[in-house]
Each structure stands twice: as C-alpha cells, then as structure tokens.
Scaffold this motif. Structure first.
Motif, PDB file in Angstrom:
ATOM      1  N   UNK A 215       7.265   6.890  -1.766  1.00  0.00           N
ATOM      2  CA  UNK A 215       6.537   5.957  -2.633  1.00  0.00           C
ATOM      3  C   UNK A 215       6.239   4.618  -1.953  1.00  0.00           C
ATOM      4  N   UNK A 216       5.550   4.611  -0.799  1.00  0.00           N
ATOM      5  CA  UNK A 216       5.130   3.343  -0.212  1.00  0.00           C
ATOM      6  C   UNK A 216       4.011   2.735  -1.059  1.00  0.00           C
ATOM      7  N   UNK A 217       3.620   1.488  -0.810  1.00  0.00           N
ATOM      8  CA  UNK A 217       2.522   0.888  -1.580  1.00  0.00           C
ATOM      9  C   UNK A 217       1.242   1.722  -1.452  1.00  0.00           C
TER      10      UNK A 217
ATOM     11  N   UNK B  51       7.002   8.248   8.133  1.00  0.00           N
ATOM     12  CA  UNK B  51       7.435   7.401   7.028  1.00  0.00           C
ATOM     13  C   UNK B  51       7.264   5.931   7.391  1.00  0.00           C
ATOM     14  N   UNK B  52       7.587   5.583   8.660  1.00  0.00           N
ATOM     15  CA  UNK B  52       7.424   4.186   9.078  1.00  0.00           C
ATOM     16  C   UNK B  52       5.976   3.750   9.026  1.00  0.00           C
ATOM     17  N   UNK B  53       5.052   4.612   9.496  1.00  0.00           N
ATOM     18  CA  UNK B  53       3.630   4.249   9.465  1.00  0.00           C
ATOM     19  C   UNK B  53       3.138   4.080   8.041  1.00  0.00           C
ATOM     20  N   UNK B  54       3.563   4.964   7.127  1.00  0.00           N
ATOM     21  CA  UNK B  54       3.133   4.848   5.734  1.00  0.00           C
ATOM     22  C   UNK B  54       3.671   3.584   5.102  1.00  0.00           C
TER      23      UNK B  54
ATOM     24  N   UNK C 263      14.007  11.627  -0.411  1.00  0.00           N
ATOM     25  CA  UNK C 263      13.209  10.727   0.424  1.00  0.00           C
ATOM     26  C   UNK C 263      14.007  10.273   1.635  1.00  0.00           C
ATOM     27  N   UNK C 264      15.341  10.046   1.443  1.00  0.00           N
ATOM     28  CA  UNK C 264      16.168   9.654   2.591  1.00  0.00           C
ATOM     29  C   UNK C 264      16.179  10.761   3.647  1.00  0.00           C
TER      30      UNK C 264
ATOM     31  N   UNK D  89       9.307   2.493  -2.870  1.00  0.00           N
ATOM     32  CA  UNK D  89       8.736   1.666  -3.939  1.00  0.00           C
ATOM     33  C   UNK D  89       8.446   2.535  -5.131  1.00  0.00           C
ATOM     34  N   UNK D  90       8.666   1.971  -6.298  1.00  0.00           N
ATOM     35  CA  UNK D  90       8.308   2.659  -7.547  1.00  0.00           C
ATOM     36  C   UNK D  90       7.805   1.625  -8.524  1.00  0.00           C
ATOM     37  N   UNK D  91       6.743   0.978  -8.177  1.00  0.00           N
ATOM     38  CA  UNK D  91       6.226  -0.162  -8.921  1.00  0.00           C
ATOM     39  C   UNK D  91       5.374   0.267 -10.104  1.00  0.00           C
TER      40      UNK D  91
END
Length: 438
Positions: free
Chosen positions: A110-112, A85-88, A74-75, A2-4
């Motif tokens: 960039x998670x929420x 990464x999944x938990x975040x 990030x990948x 995410x890059x909000x």
C-alpha cells in the motif's frame, strides 16, 4: 506501508489476485499456529502445494479485511522483492517489472497511489490479453494458409507422379520397339550373309562362262559393225521425224508447268513451312501503330530450372520482353532494352536450337518501331487494345497439346494462367542470369 483510506473501485485482476494469494499461502505456512487468523487455521494445515488452490477465496477475503495479516504478508514481500517494494515506496515503477508483480506488491504494501498502480496493471494485462488474442488469430490464419499450401503441394506431387507413371509406360513401350528393331536388324544381317554367299556363287559361274562369252563377243562385234552401218542409214532417214517428236514433248512440258503454277496460285498453297506461333494475331516489328509499355517484375526461383527446360528437344521459349528488361536493366531506354535483350536471345537460340518468341507491349504510334530481330528469334508486338499478357496466352494456346513450352515472366497472373494451360512459367531473373553466363 500506507493505508490512508484509499481503496479499489473494482476487484483485483484475476492474475494479480492469484499472485497475492500464492504469496499469502506461503507466508501462512510459516506463521506460528497462534498467529494464524482463525478463518485460515484449517487452510494452514493443507499441503503447501494445495494451500493456495483450495484456500484461494478465504485467503483473499482475509487479506482484504485483516490489515494485520496483510501487513505480515507485506513484510514477506519486502524481503522477497526489496528493489521492487523500494521503488514503489519512492513513487517509481521499474521499467522491466512485470505488471502482475507490481500490482501484487502495491496491493500488499500500500504505497501512496497504490490503487492507480493496480489499475495500470489491469490496463496492461487487458492490453496483453488483447494482443494475445490477435496473435492467436494471426497464428490461426497462418495455419490455414500453411494447410492450403500443403494441399497445393500435394496436388503438384500427385501430378508429378502421374507424369512419372506415364513416362515409365512410354519408356517401356520404347524398349519394346527397340527390341523389335534389333530383331529386324539381326534378320537383315542374316539375309545379307545369304545374299553375299549367293553373290560369290554367281561370280564363280560368271568366271566359268567368261571364256564362252569372249568367243560370243567377237562374233557379236562383227554383227554389231553390220548393225551400226545399217543404223546410220536408218538415222539419216528418221532424223526429220525425231525433230517433230521433240518439239511436241517440249510443248507438253510447258503446258504442264503453267497448269501447276496456276493451280498453286488458285489454291493459295504456302511456299514455306510455318509454325503455330506464326499464325497468332500480333503486330510484327516495323509496322505502324506500335508503341511500348514497360512491364512489371516479380520474384526469384530455382537457378537450375531454365537450364533443364532448355535441354528439352523442340522447346518453344516465349519471353515477356519488357518484364525481363525492366528487371535486368531498367535505366536504359526502351529501344536499348529491346536491342540488348534480342541480342542475348539470338545467342541463346543458336546455342540451344530452341524456338524463341519475344513479345513486347504495343499501342498506337505515328511511325513503326524499328527492331532488328536476330536469326532464330521471332519478335511480336501486341496489337492496339491488347496487352502483351494476352498475346503470350494466345501463343501458348496456339501450340498443340504436349508441346514443351516455357514462358519467361515474373508477372504472377501470367505465370498462373500459362501454368493452367500446360506451359512452364520461368521468372525473368533466371533468363537474365542465363544470358549473363553467355
């Protein structure tokens, strides 16, 4: 990912920045040459071990400004740390995850709410740094304390060495005196042999003279019989005069005896032999104005110490009474505590022949404290306005220099003060164990 439009209000923490650059440097080495961002193409040619160190600033700037490059990195993070990464992405942080890794993964993927995760990592790292500083300060204090203890131990070792040196010198002197004594014994034995030879010779001469002596004895017996008859007559004449002389002698002896008794009273000569501890100002058992205050108990020590001290000839053992009883049997009344301790000290005095003095705290009372001191144990109460600690120090000061003194007390101040005065402190627990053995 995410890059909000979210961003950081402050730069990344240094540890997080180094972690992000390290991951990006690894990804940079595996990218095709055409896909490498132009500013990083020269850095991509560096040795893998130098890439992150030498290209730290350009790599961090490219991650901040090049979204495509950051997403490629990030990948790689998603492949390397899938669970984190999944938990975040689900909005949770694994409990055991390191703050640096959490912040690095959040910055790259960039998670929420990723800025909050970075700030939380910043807070955790600052707290860890503060804790590390406190730990270093504590370690510094411990090192200083250890150095002080080592210095104290060195001083104690030096004193022990000096004492050993003095003991060796004394031992050498004793050996010399023993050698001289043996020489004198050998000379005496030789003289005794000479005297025995002279005695044998004298016996031979006496045997030869025995015959002549018997003849002379018979003659002397006759003369003795005449002398006895004359003596009897003289005794009858001198009996009255001798009676007068006997009376004069008796009168003279009575006068000398009266004069000696008067002189002893005038000079105040003692009738018994006293010891230094008998002259220390204290309250003896049974005197009015005495009460008891319980003492304190402290730590433990080597169990063989007391046995070694009791083996020293003419040892003066001074016992802090309530300090010992409060350690061994605090549930008893003060009277029972005193009785139990004094009974044990009486047996100890008989077994070791040591001089034993037991000291109790004292203060004003309406009546005397009844204490039955066993034979060989001196019992003293501190005077009003004086504590037992001061009385113990006075007893130690009263002894001549070089006298072997042991003070039984777990009071740290008492132990340190008597040690400086030349006495050896002994913890109360050791005396209780010794009394328990019987």
């Amino acid at each position: 990912m995410s890059s909000a439009g979210e961003g950081l209000s402050r730069p990344l923490p240094e540890q997080v920045r180094l972690q992000v650059v390290e991951v990006a440097a690894q990804v940079l080495g595996s990218m095709p040459a055409a896909a490498v961002p132009p500013p990083l193409r020269n850095i991509a040619k560096f040795d893998p071990r130098k890439r992150a160190r030498l290209g730290s600033a350009p790599i961090a700037a490219q991650l901040e400004n090049d979204k495509e490059f950051r997403e490629r990195v990030a990948e790689a993070v998603e492949v390397a740390w899938p669970e984190l990464v999944g938990s975040l992405a689900e909005g949770t942080v694994p409990p055991a995850a390191e703050p640096v890794l959490v912040a690095a993964a959040a910055y790259l993927t960039r998670p929420p709410g990723w800025p909050d995760l970075v700030e939380q990592a910043r807070t955790d790292l600052e707290q860890a740094a503060a804790a590390g500083t406190q730990r270093e300060q504590a370690e510094t204090r411990l090192r200083e304390q250890l150095a002080a203890q080592r210095a104290s131990a060195k001083e104690e070792i030096d004193r022990a060495r000096e004492q050993l040196k003095a003991a060796r010198a004394e031992n050498s002197d004793l050996r010399r005196k023993l050698h001289d004594a043996r020489e004198r014994v050998r000379a005496a034995e030789a003289r005794a042999a000479e005297l025995e030879a002279e005695t044998a010779e004298a016996r031979t001469r006496a045997a030869s003279a025995n015959g002549a002596a018997e003849t002379e004895v018979r003659r002397l017996r006759e003369r003795l019989a005449d002398a006895e008859r004359q003596l009897e007559a003289s005794r009858r004449a001198a009996r009255e005069g001798r009676s007068v002389e006997d009376a004069r002698v008796r009168v003279l002896l009575d006068a000398l005896q009266d004069a000696a008794s008067g002189l002893r009273k005038e000079l105040g000569l003692p009738t018994t032999i006293t010891r230094p501890a008998d002259h220390v100002n204290a309250v003896q058992p049974g005197e009015p104005g005495v009460t008891a205050v319980p003492a304190r108990a402290l730590a433990n020590d080597d169990p063989q110490l007391l046995d070694q001290l009791l083996a020293i000839p003419h040892l003066h053992l001074i016992v802090d009474g309530y300090n010992v009883t409060k350690t061994g049997y605090p549930s008893l009344t003060l009277a029972d505590q005193r009785a139990r301790l004094l009974t044990g000290l009486g047996g100890l005095a008989v077994q070791t022949r040591a001089e034993v003095t037991c000291v109790f705290d004292g203060a004003e009372l309406n009546g005397p404290v009844q204490v039955s001191a066993p034979r060989g144990v001196r019992v003293r109460f501190s005077a009003p306005g004086e504590i037992a600690d001061d009385l113990i120090r006075a007893l130690v000061r009263a002894e001549p220099p070089g006298r072997a003194i042991a003070v039984v007390s777990s009071d740290r101040e008492v132990a340190e003060s008597v040690r400086r005065m030349g006495a050896r402190p002994v913890p109360s627990l050791l005396l209780l164990r010794r009394l328990g053995r019987g």
